[in-house]
Scaffold this motif. Structure first.
Motif, mmCIF file in Angstrom:
data_model
loop_
_atom_site.group_PDB
_atom_site.id
_atom_site.type_symbol
_atom_site.label_atom_id
_atom_site.label_comp_id
_atom_site.label_asym_id
_atom_site.label_seq_id
_atom_site.Cartn_x
_atom_site.Cartn_y
_atom_site.Cartn_z
ATOM 1 N N ILE A 1 0.834 -1.211 0.000
ATOM 2 C CA ILE A 1 0.000 0.000 0.000
ATOM 3 C C ILE A 1 0.864 1.255 0.000
ATOM 4 C CG2 ILE A 1 -1.699 1.309 1.335
ATOM 5 C CD1 ILE A 1 -2.691 -1.427 2.402
ATOM 6 N N ALA A 2 1.898 1.274 0.835
ATOM 7 C CA ALA A 2 2.750 2.459 0.949
ATOM 8 C C ALA A 2 3.444 2.794 -0.368
ATOM 9 C CB ALA A 2 3.785 2.249 2.054
ATOM 10 N N ASN A 3 3.779 1.767 -1.159
ATOM 11 C CA ASN A 3 4.483 1.984 -2.417
ATOM 12 C C ASN A 3 3.552 2.069 -3.624
ATOM 13 O OD1 ASN A 3 7.629 1.761 -1.990
ATOM 14 N ND2 ASN A 3 6.693 0.257 -0.614
ATOM 15 N N LYS A 4 2.240 2.035 -3.341
ATOM 16 C CA LYS A 4 1.223 2.166 -4.395
ATOM 17 C C LYS A 4 1.506 1.192 -5.539
ATOM 18 C CE LYS A 4 0.386 7.021 -3.265
ATOM 19 N NZ LYS A 4 0.366 8.424 -3.756
ATOM 20 N N ALA A 5 1.797 -0.039 -5.153
ATOM 21 C CA ALA A 5 2.169 -1.059 -6.133
ATOM 22 C C ALA A 5 0.940 -1.718 -6.741
ATOM 23 C CB ALA A 5 3.042 -2.113 -5.466
ATOM 24 N N ASP A 6 1.081 -2.172 -7.970
ATOM 25 C CA ASP A 6 0.049 -3.018 -8.575
ATOM 26 C C ASP A 6 0.163 -4.436 -8.035
ATOM 27 O OD1 ASP A 6 -1.019 -1.015 -10.407
ATOM 28 O OD2 ASP A 6 0.870 -1.238 -11.514
ATOM 29 N N ILE A 7 1.401 -4.894 -7.900
ATOM 30 C CA ILE A 7 1.680 -6.217 -7.354
ATOM 31 C C ILE A 7 2.901 -6.102 -6.447
ATOM 32 C CG2 ILE A 7 2.294 -8.622 -7.887
ATOM 33 C CD1 ILE A 7 1.124 -8.216 -10.653
ATOM 34 N N LEU B 1 2.536 -11.656 -16.297
ATOM 35 C CA LEU B 1 3.308 -10.524 -15.796
ATOM 36 C C LEU B 1 4.387 -10.054 -16.773
ATOM 37 C CD1 LEU B 1 3.775 -11.393 -12.006
ATOM 38 C CD2 LEU B 1 1.932 -10.128 -13.140
ATOM 39 N N ILE B 2 5.150 -10.992 -17.322
ATOM 40 C CA ILE B 2 6.277 -10.593 -18.175
ATOM 41 C C ILE B 2 5.828 -9.759 -19.391
ATOM 42 C CG2 ILE B 2 8.090 -11.468 -19.708
ATOM 43 C CD1 ILE B 2 8.646 -13.636 -17.681
ATOM 44 N N ASP C 1 6.272 -3.643 -18.203
ATOM 45 C CA ASP C 1 6.513 -2.197 -18.286
ATOM 46 C C ASP C 1 5.274 -1.379 -17.935
ATOM 47 O OD1 ASP C 1 5.116 -2.994 -20.506
ATOM 48 O OD2 ASP C 1 6.202 -1.697 -21.914
ATOM 49 N N GLN C 2 4.125 -2.024 -17.827
ATOM 50 C CA GLN C 2 2.891 -1.320 -17.484
ATOM 51 C C GLN C 2 2.549 -1.452 -15.999
ATOM 52 O OE1 GLN C 2 -0.292 -2.623 -20.159
ATOM 53 N NE2 GLN C 2 1.256 -3.188 -21.693
ATOM 54 N N LEU C 3 3.318 -2.240 -15.276
ATOM 55 C CA LEU C 3 3.000 -2.532 -13.882
ATOM 56 C C LEU C 3 4.046 -1.968 -12.931
ATOM 57 C CD1 LEU C 3 2.058 -6.323 -14.221
ATOM 58 C CD2 LEU C 3 0.453 -4.417 -13.954
ATOM 59 N N LYS C 4 3.589 -1.631 -11.735
ATOM 60 C CA LYS C 4 4.501 -1.312 -10.642
ATOM 61 C C LYS C 4 4.568 -2.542 -9.740
ATOM 62 C CE LYS C 4 4.717 2.497 -8.434
ATOM 63 N NZ LYS C 4 4.379 3.631 -7.525
ATOM 64 N N ILE C 5 5.655 -3.300 -9.880
ATOM 65 C CA ILE C 5 5.810 -4.521 -9.094
ATOM 66 C C ILE C 5 6.836 -4.263 -8.005
ATOM 67 C CG2 ILE C 5 6.398 -6.958 -9.118
ATOM 68 C CD1 ILE C 5 5.519 -7.128 -11.976
ATOM 69 N N TYR C 6 6.371 -4.144 -6.790
ATOM 70 C CA TYR C 6 7.252 -3.878 -5.660
ATOM 71 C C TYR C 6 7.927 -5.168 -5.225
ATOM 72 C CZ TYR C 6 8.919 -2.490 -1.047
ATOM 73 O OH TYR C 6 9.705 -2.239 0.039
ATOM 74 N N ALA C 7 9.238 -5.114 -5.016
ATOM 75 C CA ALA C 7 10.015 -6.281 -4.613
ATOM 76 C C ALA C 7 10.258 -6.230 -3.109
ATOM 77 C CB ALA C 7 11.341 -6.317 -5.368
ATOM 78 N N TYR C 8 9.660 -7.159 -2.407
ATOM 79 C CA TYR C 8 9.779 -7.227 -0.945
ATOM 80 C C TYR C 8 10.867 -8.239 -0.593
ATOM 81 C CZ TYR C 8 8.382 -7.733 3.964
ATOM 82 O OH TYR C 8 8.359 -7.762 5.340
ATOM 83 N N LYS C 9 11.920 -7.779 0.033
ATOM 84 C CA LYS C 9 13.034 -8.651 0.383
ATOM 85 C C LYS C 9 12.708 -9.448 1.634
ATOM 86 C CE LYS C 9 18.024 -8.676 1.255
ATOM 87 N NZ LYS C 9 19.238 -7.836 1.390
ATOM 88 N N HIS C 10 12.745 -10.776 1.489
ATOM 89 C CA HIS C 10 12.476 -11.665 2.615
ATOM 90 C C HIS C 10 13.788 -11.931 3.351
ATOM 91 C CE1 HIS C 10 10.204 -14.693 4.828
ATOM 92 N NE2 HIS C 10 11.219 -15.532 4.665
#
Length: 381
Positions: free
Chosen positions: A144-150, A232-233, A237-246
């Motif tokens: 939510i904070a990063n306004k990500a699509d995924i 996804l692939i 380029d149309q998506l904001k995919i936030y990468a969450y580091k585990h």
């Protein structure tokens, strides 16, 4: 601040990586593989959802799911035996249009009617081939904070050896790595083979429920099967995919060797503590007696579940529930699933014995550090 309990539901895919360990999944799914003496693989992701206040969880199974049904039951152990929400399993053909899915797109599409009836805003999707504790609540906050699509989860690690050696792997079980810039995914790589530490996908996704429904319907109508590769692939380029580091300790099952090494690694106390990461991992309870160590038995550096009787010698082993190691038996560097019986004078070294295995008196079964002998379920040697 989002109220996660009312705004997120979970979807778990228990079959996706079955082809990586055909020995262990001939009669069960990846999700119900025994792990760490008293747990199943699904316990980790399911408990993580419960600990993150996700109380509506769908498990979409494909085949060999009887043991999973038996393990999960009504979901009582996870406090998910609820009339509304709770834990629901969706076997093939349980509803009109719910067949045997090939890829994640089929599975999601089969749930669209169910998803349309829900009011929760977000969906958390996950597989079961990785034992770790997730903080889905924090992942949703970051989404939510990063306004990500995924939002996707990844872990920094080198490629498993099995990935480097893979030949003709099941398309549903391919692996992905991410190229990441400023915490967002810029490229998704399929079955990367180069050396070095990679941003390995953990096959965990967070997105809005309505977006998922719309996307799954369009992808299904276009004949697409796999969520990452086919959905996804092409529109990355149309998506904001936030990468969450585990950051938490994780055991990834990618072949029999990784299962053995990951399991045996838990005999090191620091790894065992790190795996649970301060969280409670729930599992099916049997209300059994504590393990009984008979006078004269010898046990060194082992993880032994309840209900066992130990009369012989056990060293560097993981022993699951209700096993009997009889007097004079010697078991080293091995994993014995539940209801195993090792009779008098039998010797095991580097063995993975499935459920209800009996090794009769005086028999010797031995592998080595590079190759462990697997004994199938219900076998008598």
């Amino acid at each position: 601040m989002v109220n996660v309990k009312t705004d997120a539901l979970g979807i778990i895919f228990p079959n996706v990586y079955d082809s990586l360990v055909p020995e262990l999944t001939s009669e069960r799914v990846m999700a119900s593989i025994p792990f760490a003496s008293r747990y199943r693989m699904i316990d980790f992701v399911l408990s993580s959802m419960v600990n993150s206040d996700i109380e509506d969880v769908k498990v979409v199974v494909r085949e060999n799911y009887f043991s999973l049904l038996d393990h999960l039951g009504s979901g009582r152990e996870w406090d998910l035996a609820k009339s509304s929400g709770g834990l629901k399993l969706y076997p093939p053909y349980s509803e009109k249009g719910l067949g045997v899915y090939k890829g994640r797109v089929d599975a999601i599409y089969a749930l669209t009617h169910t998803l349309e009836r829900k009011k929760k805003k977000y969906v958390v999707m996950a597989d079961t081939n990785i034992a770790t504790c997730y903080d889905f609540k924090d992942m949703i906050r970051q989404h939510i904070a990063n306004k990500a699509d995924i939002t996707v989860a990844y872990i920094e690690q080198e490629l498993p050896e099995s990935a480097k050696k893979a030949q003709n792997i099941d398309k549903a079980a391919i692996w992905y790595t991410y190229d990441i810039e400023d915490n967002f995914v810029k490229k998704i790589n399929i079955c990367e083979q180069s050396d070095g530490v990679k941003n390995m996908a953990m096959n965990v996704f967070i997105c809005e429920r309505e977006w998922l429904i719309k996307t799954a319907k369009e992808a299904y109508m276009q004949g697409k099967e796999f969520f990452e590769r086919d959905v996804l692939i092409p529109i990355l380029d149309q998506l904001k995919i936030y990468a969450y580091k585990h950051e938490n300790y994780a055991v990834r099952i990618s072949d029999m060797k990784s299962f053995f090494d990951g399991s045996m690694g838990l005999l090191e106390g620091d790894n065992l503590d790190a795996l649970f990461a301060g969280q409670t991992v729930f599992t099916k309870t049997n209300d059994d007696n504590p393990t009984r160590y008979v006078k004269g038995s010898k046990v060194k550096n082992c993880m032994i579940a309840d209900g066992c009787v130990i009369e012989g010698e056990v060293e560097n082993c993981i022993i699951h529930r209700q096993c009997h190691i009889k007097k004079g038996a010697k078991v080293k560097n091995s994993i014995i699933f539940s209801h195993g019986t090792i009779e008098e004078g039998a010797c095991l070294d580097y063995v993975i014995a499935d459920k209800f295995v009996t090794v009769t008196a005086g028999k010797e079964v031995a592998g080595n550090e590079a190759f462990q002998v697997y004994v199938p379920k219900n076998t008598e040697i």
